[in-house]
Design an enzyme around this catalytic site. Sequence first.
Site, PDB file in Angstrom:
ATOM      1  N   ASP A 126     -11.537  -6.918  -3.184  1.00 38.09           N
ATOM      2  CA  ASP A 126     -12.383  -8.115  -3.067  1.00 38.09           C
ATOM      3  C   ASP A 126     -13.766  -7.691  -2.621  1.00 38.09           C
ATOM      4  O   ASP A 126     -14.019  -6.510  -2.390  1.00 38.09           O
ATOM      5  CB  ASP A 126     -11.746  -9.093  -2.064  1.00 38.09           C
ATOM      6  CG  ASP A 126     -11.618  -8.470  -0.679  1.00 38.09           C
ATOM      7  OD1 ASP A 126     -12.579  -8.545   0.089  1.00 38.09           O
ATOM      8  OD2 ASP A 126     -10.560  -7.867  -0.372  1.00 38.09           O
ATOM      9  N   MET A 174      -9.339  -2.628   7.917  1.00 37.01           N
ATOM     10  CA  MET A 174      -8.887  -2.946   9.273  1.00 37.01           C
ATOM     11  C   MET A 174      -8.147  -1.812   9.997  1.00 37.01           C
ATOM     12  O   MET A 174      -7.588  -2.044  11.068  1.00 37.01           O
ATOM     13  CB  MET A 174      -7.999  -4.212   9.235  1.00 37.01           C
ATOM     14  CG  MET A 174      -8.728  -5.423   8.687  1.00 37.01           C
ATOM     15  SD  MET A 174      -7.710  -6.921   8.536  1.00 37.01           S
ATOM     16  CE  MET A 174      -7.309  -7.248  10.237  1.00 37.01           C
ATOM     17  N   GLU A 175      -8.135  -0.607   9.419  1.00 34.07           N
ATOM     18  CA  GLU A 175      -7.367   0.491  10.050  1.00 34.07           C
ATOM     19  C   GLU A 175      -8.046   1.857  10.024  1.00 34.07           C
ATOM     20  O   GLU A 175      -7.801   2.698  10.907  1.00 34.07           O
ATOM     21  CB  GLU A 175      -5.989   0.649   9.360  1.00 34.07           C
ATOM     22  CG  GLU A 175      -5.062  -0.540   9.459  1.00 34.07           C
ATOM     23  CD  GLU A 175      -5.351  -1.596   8.404  1.00 34.07           C
ATOM     24  OE1 GLU A 175      -6.002  -1.261   7.379  1.00 34.07           O
ATOM     25  OE2 GLU A 175      -4.948  -2.758   8.609  1.00 34.07           O
ATOM     26  N   GLU A 230       0.812  -1.223   0.000  1.00 39.09           N
ATOM     27  CA  GLU A 230       0.000   0.000   0.000  1.00 39.09           C
ATOM     28  C   GLU A 230       0.847   1.276   0.000  1.00 39.09           C
ATOM     29  O   GLU A 230       0.324   2.365  -0.245  1.00 39.09           O
ATOM     30  CB  GLU A 230      -0.975  -0.033   1.188  1.00 39.09           C
ATOM     31  CG  GLU A 230      -2.021  -1.135   1.013  1.00 39.09           C
ATOM     32  CD  GLU A 230      -2.910  -1.353   2.221  1.00 39.09           C
ATOM     33  OE1 GLU A 230      -4.096  -1.665   2.024  1.00 39.09           O
ATOM     34  OE2 GLU A 230      -2.428  -1.224   3.366  1.00 39.09           O
ATOM     35  N   GLY A 245     -12.454  -4.478   1.275  1.00 37.24           N
ATOM     36  CA  GLY A 245     -13.441  -5.416   0.757  1.00 37.24           C
ATOM     37  C   GLY A 245     -14.764  -4.691   0.536  1.00 37.24           C
ATOM     38  O   GLY A 245     -15.265  -4.011   1.429  1.00 37.24           O
TER      39      GLY A 245
END
Length: 227
Positions: free
Chosen positions: A194, A170-171, A12, A78
């Site tokens: 995804d 997740m962050e 990233e 996602g």
Amino acid sequence: MIWGIIGAMPSEIALLQTQMSNVKKETISGLTYQSGVIRGKEVVLCCSEIGKVNAAMCAQTLALRYNVGCMINTGVAGCTCDDLTVLDLVLSRDLVFHDYDWKLQEKYHPHTSSFPGDPGLIALAQKALAGMSEHIGYKLGRIATGDVFVEDEGLRRSIIERTHPDCVEMEGAAIALVAYSNQIPCLVIRCMSDNANGDAGMSFDTFEKIAADHSAKLLLSMLELAE
Ligand code: ADE
């Protein structure tokens, strides 16, 4: 102004690293911060590693040690909405946690359960998107953050029912909470790798790098356009 830039995984921040000059590195609490210049702007770039705690630790260091004037989180996510597809982007209209009790967050610090994206940074991102040569589908939407890679259909449904997000990662909300607590403008940019379903693992493996680069390309255009 110094731009604080966080990516959770090496993929990233990879493209951004190649565009950086005058690089100086410093390691604090196990994370490496790279100060330098990208597109004529002063930046501090860090790979936070995954999850809310790592991301918050990184964001707080950017605030206190580097005194950044804004925070950008770039990366992959996602997709949990019907109107985007893999490789489209979400800009954070707002961010929430999908694994935290909203009532507790509202009762105790930070006394809010939703963290808005900064309007100035959103406008800059939209201007950059309008000027990009390749068309990129995007949406100003809600990002839901939690300490889990979502690939279970039941969990996906439950997160959608409870938080109505356009994507999950997740962050982002952890970084936004730290930015909010330090009164620093913040934007999260996420490209869909995804669909946060049973195929998510395979799709992530296939699209991680290209999606990470898509998000970073938008950030490069923003840095180019910024005053
Ligand atoms: N980042 C990219 N895809 C994700 C997913 N399905 N769940 C959580 N974080 C992600």
